[in-house]
Design a protein around this motif. Structure first.
Motif, PDB file in Angstrom:
ATOM      1  N   THR A 191      23.206  11.687   0.033  1.00  0.00           N
ATOM      2  CA  THR A 191      22.853  11.544   0.641  1.00  0.00           C
ATOM      3  C   THR A 191      21.545  10.277   1.154  1.00  0.00           C
ATOM      4  N   TYR A 192      20.560  12.358   0.762  1.00  0.00           N
ATOM      5  CA  TYR A 192      18.882  11.300   0.385  1.00  0.00           C
ATOM      6  C   TYR A 192      19.154  10.668  -1.644  1.00  0.00           C
ATOM      7  N   SER A 193      19.193   9.367  -1.243  1.00  0.00           N
ATOM      8  CA  SER A 193      18.625   8.291  -1.997  1.00  0.00           C
ATOM      9  C   SER A 193      19.016   7.217  -1.835  1.00  0.00           C
ATOM     10  N   TYR A 194      18.908   5.438  -2.506  1.00  0.00           N
ATOM     11  CA  TYR A 194      18.564   4.692  -2.129  1.00  0.00           C
ATOM     12  C   TYR A 194      20.103   4.529  -1.813  1.00  0.00           C
ATOM     13  N   PHE A 195      20.082   3.662  -0.807  1.00  0.00           N
ATOM     14  CA  PHE A 195      22.005   3.336  -1.564  1.00  0.00           C
ATOM     15  C   PHE A 195      22.248   2.574  -2.460  1.00  0.00           C
ATOM     16  N   LEU A 212      15.886  12.237   9.869  1.00  0.00           N
ATOM     17  CA  LEU A 212      16.655  12.906   9.344  1.00  0.00           C
ATOM     18  C   LEU A 212      16.328  12.395   8.031  1.00  0.00           C
ATOM     19  N   ASN A 213      16.564  11.495   7.958  1.00  0.00           N
ATOM     20  CA  ASN A 213      17.383  11.192   5.919  1.00  0.00           C
ATOM     21  C   ASN A 213      16.554   9.171   5.957  1.00  0.00           C
ATOM     22  N   PHE A 214      15.251   9.318   5.218  1.00  0.00           N
ATOM     23  CA  PHE A 214      14.330   8.620   5.029  1.00  0.00           C
ATOM     24  C   PHE A 214      14.763   7.301   4.151  1.00  0.00           C
ATOM     25  N   PHE A 215      15.896   7.444   3.311  1.00  0.00           N
ATOM     26  CA  PHE A 215      16.304   6.505   2.398  1.00  0.00           C
ATOM     27  C   PHE A 215      17.179   5.745   3.724  1.00  0.00           C
ATOM     28  N   ASN A 216      17.404   6.237   4.759  1.00  0.00           N
ATOM     29  CA  ASN A 216      18.169   4.903   5.596  1.00  0.00           C
ATOM     30  C   ASN A 216      16.799   3.925   6.297  1.00  0.00           C
ATOM     31  N   THR A 217      16.010   4.612   6.490  1.00  0.00           N
ATOM     32  CA  THR A 217      15.191   3.740   7.183  1.00  0.00           C
ATOM     33  C   THR A 217      14.367   2.981   6.091  1.00  0.00           C
ATOM     34  N   VAL A 218      14.402   3.012   4.269  1.00  0.00           N
ATOM     35  CA  VAL A 218      14.021   2.158   4.057  1.00  0.00           C
ATOM     36  C   VAL A 218      15.073   1.254   3.315  1.00  0.00           C
ATOM     37  N   GLU A 219      16.657   1.511   3.562  1.00  0.00           N
ATOM     38  CA  GLU A 219      17.710   1.011   3.638  1.00  0.00           C
ATOM     39  C   GLU A 219      17.244  -0.749   4.425  1.00  0.00           C
ATOM     40  N   TYR A 220      16.825  -0.048   5.989  1.00  0.00           N
ATOM     41  CA  TYR A 220      17.018  -0.870   6.201  1.00  0.00           C
ATOM     42  C   TYR A 220      15.800  -2.863   6.519  1.00  0.00           C
ATOM     43  N   GLN A 221      15.006  -1.461   6.357  1.00  0.00           N
ATOM     44  CA  GLN A 221      13.618  -2.182   5.967  1.00  0.00           C
ATOM     45  C   GLN A 221      13.561  -3.410   5.491  1.00  0.00           C
ATOM     46  N   MET A 222      14.619  -2.312   4.053  1.00  0.00           N
ATOM     47  CA  MET A 222      14.388  -3.964   2.567  1.00  0.00           C
ATOM     48  C   MET A 222      15.402  -4.940   3.217  1.00  0.00           C
ATOM     49  N   ARG A 223      16.350  -4.925   4.098  1.00  0.00           N
ATOM     50  CA  ARG A 223      17.079  -5.948   4.576  1.00  0.00           C
ATOM     51  C   ARG A 223      16.393  -6.950   5.273  1.00  0.00           C
ATOM     52  N   HIS A 224      15.762  -6.049   6.151  1.00  0.00           N
ATOM     53  CA  HIS A 224      14.982  -7.212   7.133  1.00  0.00           C
ATOM     54  C   HIS A 224      13.751  -8.154   6.049  1.00  0.00           C
ATOM     55  N   VAL A 259       0.693  -1.041  -0.105  1.00  0.00           N
ATOM     56  CA  VAL A 259       0.371   0.170  -0.111  1.00  0.00           C
ATOM     57  C   VAL A 259       0.900   1.011   0.029  1.00  0.00           C
ATOM     58  N   GLY A 260       0.812   1.446  -0.992  1.00  0.00           N
ATOM     59  CA  GLY A 260       2.110   3.335  -1.257  1.00  0.00           C
ATOM     60  C   GLY A 260       2.457   3.966  -1.871  1.00  0.00           C
ATOM     61  N   ALA A 261       2.650   3.990  -3.341  1.00  0.00           N
ATOM     62  CA  ALA A 261       3.550   4.042  -4.097  1.00  0.00           C
ATOM     63  C   ALA A 261       4.863   5.411  -3.887  1.00  0.00           C
ATOM     64  N   GLY A 262       5.486   5.606  -2.602  1.00  0.00           N
ATOM     65  CA  GLY A 262       5.888   6.598  -2.502  1.00  0.00           C
ATOM     66  C   GLY A 262       7.946   5.782  -2.512  1.00  0.00           C
ATOM     67  N   PHE A 263       8.714   6.438  -1.841  1.00  0.00           N
ATOM     68  CA  PHE A 263      10.380   5.582  -2.062  1.00  0.00           C
ATOM     69  C   PHE A 263      10.141   4.282  -0.386  1.00  0.00           C
ATOM     70  N   ALA A 264       9.249   4.605  -0.057  1.00  0.00           N
ATOM     71  CA  ALA A 264       9.041   2.793   1.058  1.00  0.00           C
ATOM     72  C   ALA A 264       8.976   2.663  -0.003  1.00  0.00           C
ATOM     73  N   GLY A 265       7.314   1.855  -0.587  1.00  0.00           N
ATOM     74  CA  GLY A 265       6.740   1.653  -1.201  1.00  0.00           C
ATOM     75  C   GLY A 265       8.184   0.794  -2.367  1.00  0.00           C
ATOM     76  N   ILE A 266       8.140   2.208  -3.023  1.00  0.00           N
ATOM     77  CA  ILE A 266       9.128   1.318  -4.136  1.00  0.00           C
ATOM     78  C   ILE A 266      10.035   0.362  -4.042  1.00  0.00           C
ATOM     79  N   GLY A 267      10.962   1.020  -2.579  1.00  0.00           N
ATOM     80  CA  GLY A 267      11.882   0.682  -2.261  1.00  0.00           C
ATOM     81  C   GLY A 267      11.717  -1.019  -2.133  1.00  0.00           C
TER      82      GLY A 267
END
Ligand code: NAP
Length: 495
Positions: A61-65, A399-411, A11-19
Motif C-alpha cells: 500500500t505504501y507506494s505511488y498508485f 495512515l498512508n501518505f501516498f493516498n494523500t499524494v495521489e489525490y493532490q496530483m489529481r487535483h 519546495v521539497g524533494a520528498g515523496f510529495a515533491g517528487i509526485g
C-alpha cells in the motif's frame, strides 16, 4: 538583481515533491525546479536512518498508485528500501535533474503586478516562478525539548532525525526521551547493545503486534511479471487500512468506538502476554482512546522493558545535569548518551514551513493562526494565487501518505488542465468555496474519534495548539480522490 525564472518552483524533494514533479511533467510543464534543503532526495526517508527504521504501513500500500514496486523484501519494509524506491522513481521519471540540493528556501512573496512568486533563498538569491508548490511534509522540523540543563550535558546528544551512523551504543549508559513511533522502533535496537537504557516516558503509546513477513523470491518474480497480482494484494491492504480509519476515526460516533475498544483490547492482551510485572504494565497503559494519536506496531517494544538493564521512568524529567538525568522523583540516572526521540514541531514550525506572503500582503502563518487552520481540498487558500500547499491542514488522509499524494496530483491535473484549456495563467480559490469546504470538514469532524473519543490526555499532533483536530482530512480516500477529479472548477477564480 536578476533572478532565474521558472514556470514552477517545488519546495521539497520528498515523496510529495517528487509526485508534484511527475505531475508537472505529465502536463508538459518541464521548466520547473525542486528546491531541497538536504543534499539528497527522499524527504523523511533520507533524513531518518536510525536503527530499526521501518514503515508502519504495508509496502503493498505504501507506494505511488502508478508505480508499484515488485522488489519490496517484506510486508513492512525498512527505511533503506523506501529511500531506494524514492531514488528509483525519481530516476525513472527523470526528476533528479530538476532538483537543486542544499538549497534552503527562506520564504516566498506573491508579486501581484508581475503575477509571479518571488522565492527567497537562504543564500540571498531569489528565483521567480508562475506557480509555487510547497511539498515540505508534515514531519520535517525536529522538536528539540526545552528541558532545564539540557545544554550543559557533557555527553553525546543525538536527535533521531540526525542519527550518527558511526555511533556504537555497545556498553553505553543511554537515556532516551520519548515513546512515539520512532522510539518504539529504536528502543529494542538500543537495548540489544547498551549496558543500561532508561526510557523517559511522558505519555504511553498504544502498541499492537506487527504481522510482518518476507516476500519470497517467487512472490517478487510474480509481482514483476504479473503486476496485477501485487495490485490485488494492494486492494486488500488498502481496504483494511481504509476500513480501520473509516470505522475507528471517521465514524467513531456511529460505531460508538467499538473498534477502538477492540484494538485497545488487542494491545492490552499483547502487554499481558509479554509483561508479567503488573506495575510495569500499568505504567505502559495509555489513558486515552486508541487512535487519538498514531498507534504503533511492534513485537519487541514491550518485551524490551522486561530486560534487567532497561528501565522505564515516567515521573517526568526535572533537569539534565552534565552527567545524567534527574527525574521529578529525585532519582538521578547517570548516562553517557542522551537520545532525543522527541518527534517534530508540527504546528509551530511546519504550518507553513516557510514564510508565504500572498495577495494584499496576507501572511499565511498569521492568517491560519488569526482565523483557523484551513485549506480548500487540503491544497489551496484564498489570497494565495498560483500556490498549492501540499502539507496543509485537512490534507493528510491518515495512515498512508501516498493516498494523500495521489489525490493532490489529481487535483493538480484537473486544475492545470483547466488553465490550459482556457489559455489562463492564474488561479485562486474563492473565499466562498474555501469557507464552504472548512464548514464541511468541521461538520464531518463531529462524527470523528477526535470529537467523540477521550483524547484530552493523548498530546496528539493531530490537534493544533487551539485543540482542533485539523491535521487529518476527515473523508475516505475514495471521496478525496473523487473530489480531486471532479471538484467544481468554479471554486477557483481562473484568469
Ligand atoms: P512523536 O510521535 O511526536 O513522539 C515524540 C515523543 O517525544 C512523545 O512520546 C513525546 O511525549 C516525547 N516528548 C517530546 N517532547 C518531550 C519533552 N519535552 N519531555 C518528555 N517527552 C517529550 O514523534 P515520533 O516518534 O518521531 O513519530 C512521529 C510520527 O512519525 C509518527 O506518528 C509516525 O506518523 C511517523 N513515524 C512513522 C514510522 C513508521 O512508519 N514506522 C516510524 C517513526 C515515525 P508526549 O507524547 O507526551 O508529547
Amino acid at each position: 538583481m536578476i533572478s532565474e525564472h521558472f514556470d514552477a518552483v517545488i519546495v521539497g524533494a520528498g515523496f510529495a515533491g517528487i509526485g508534484a514533479a511527475i505531475q508537472f511533467k505529465r502536463m508538459g510543464i518541464e521548466n520547473f525546479v525542486i528546491l531541497e534543503r538536504e543534499d539528497d532526495l527522499g524527504g523523511t526517508w533520507y533524513v531518518n536512518h536510525y536503527p530499526g527504521l521501518a514503515v508502519d504501513v504495508p509496502t503493498t500500500t505504501y507506494s505511488y498508485f502508478f508505480e508499484p514496486n515488485p522488489n519490496w523484501s517484506r510486508l513492512f519494509s525498512t527505511g533503506a528500501e523506501i529511500k531506494q524506491y524514492a531514488d528509483d522513481v525519481a530516476d525513472k521519471y527523470d526528476v533528479r535533474r530538476h532538483i537543486r540540493f542544499g538549497v534552503t528556501v527562506g520564504g516566498a512573496r506573491w508579486d501581484d503586478d508581475a503575477q509571479l512568486w518571488r522565492v527567497n533563498l537562504a543564500d540571498g538569491e531569489t528565483v521567480d516562478a508562475r506557480y509555487l508548490v510547497t511539498a515540505t511534509g508534515f514531519l520535517s522540523q525536529p522538536h528539540m525539548p526545552d528541558i532545564p540543563g539540557i545544554a550543559e550535558f557533557d555527553g553525546r546528544v543525538i536527535h533521531t532525525t540526525a542519527w550518527d551512523d558511526s555511533y556504537d551504543p555497545t556498553g553505553e549508559k543511554i537515556g532516551i526521551i520519548g515513546t512515539g513511533a520512532t522510539a518504539v522502533q529504536l528502543i529494542p535496537e538500543l537495548a540489544e547493545k547498551a549496558a543500561d537504557l532508561t526510557v523517559y516516558q511522558r505519555t504511553p503509546i498504544w502498541v499492537v503486534p506487527k504481522i510482518d513477513f518476507r516476500f519470497s523470491e517467487r512472490a517478487k518474480q510474480l509481482f514483476a511479471r504479473i503486476p496485477l497480482t501485487q495490485r490485488l494484494i494492494r486492494v486488500i491492504t488498502d481496504t483494511i487500512y481504509e476500513l480501520m480509519v473509516w470505522v475507528a476515526v471517521l465514524h467513531n460516533r456511529q460505531t460508538r468506538g467499538r473498534f477502538n475498544i477492540a484494538a485497545g483490547d488487542l494491545a492490552k492482551m499483547h502487554r499481558f502476554a509479554t509483561i508479567r510485572d503488573k506495575e510495569l504494565r500499568a505504567k505502559l497503559t495509555p489513558d486515552y482512546d486508541f487512535g487519538c494519536k498514531r498507534p504503533t506496531f511492534s513485537n519487541s517494544y514491550y518485551r524490551t522493558f522486561t530486560k534487567p538493564h532497561v528501565h522505564l521512568q515516567d515521573s517526568g524529567i526535572a533537569k539534565i545535569e552534565s552527567d545524567g538525568i534527574v527525574g521529578n522523583d529525585g532519582t538521578k540516572t547517570p548516562i553517557d548518551t542522551l537520545v532525543l526521540a522527541t518527534g517534530f514541531d508540527l504546528w509551530e514550525a511546519n504550518f507553513p514551513a516557510i514564510e508565504v506572503i500572498g495577495r494584499d500582503g496576507r501572511n499565511l502563518g498569521k492568517w491560519w493562526r488569526e482565523t483557523r487552520f484551513q485549506a480548500y481540498q487540503g491544497v489551496s487558500m484564498p489570497h494565495f494565487p498560483n500556490f498549492l500547499s501540499l502539507a496543509s491542514p485537512f490534507a493528510f488522509l491518515g495512515l498512508n501518505f501516498f493516498n494523500t499524494v495521489e489525490y493532490q496530483m489529481r487535483h493538480m491535473d484537473r486544475l492545470f488542465g483547466e488553465l490550459r484549456r482556457r489559455g489562463a495563467t492564474t488561479f485562486e480559490i474563492t473565499e466562498e468555496a474555501n469557507a464552504r469546504y472548512l464548514a464541511r470538514m468541521t461538520a464531518l469532524l463531529g462524527d470523528s474519534l477526535f470529537t467523540n473519543g477521550s483524547c484530552a490526555t493523548a498530546r496528539s499532533y493531530y490537534f493544533n495548539p487551539s485543540g482542533e483536530p485539523t491535521l487529518l482530512r476527515p473523508t475516505s480516500t475514495r471521496a478525496a480522490i473523487r473530489e480531486a477529479t471532479d471538484f467544481p472548477i468554479d471554486d477557483y477564480r481562473i484568469v
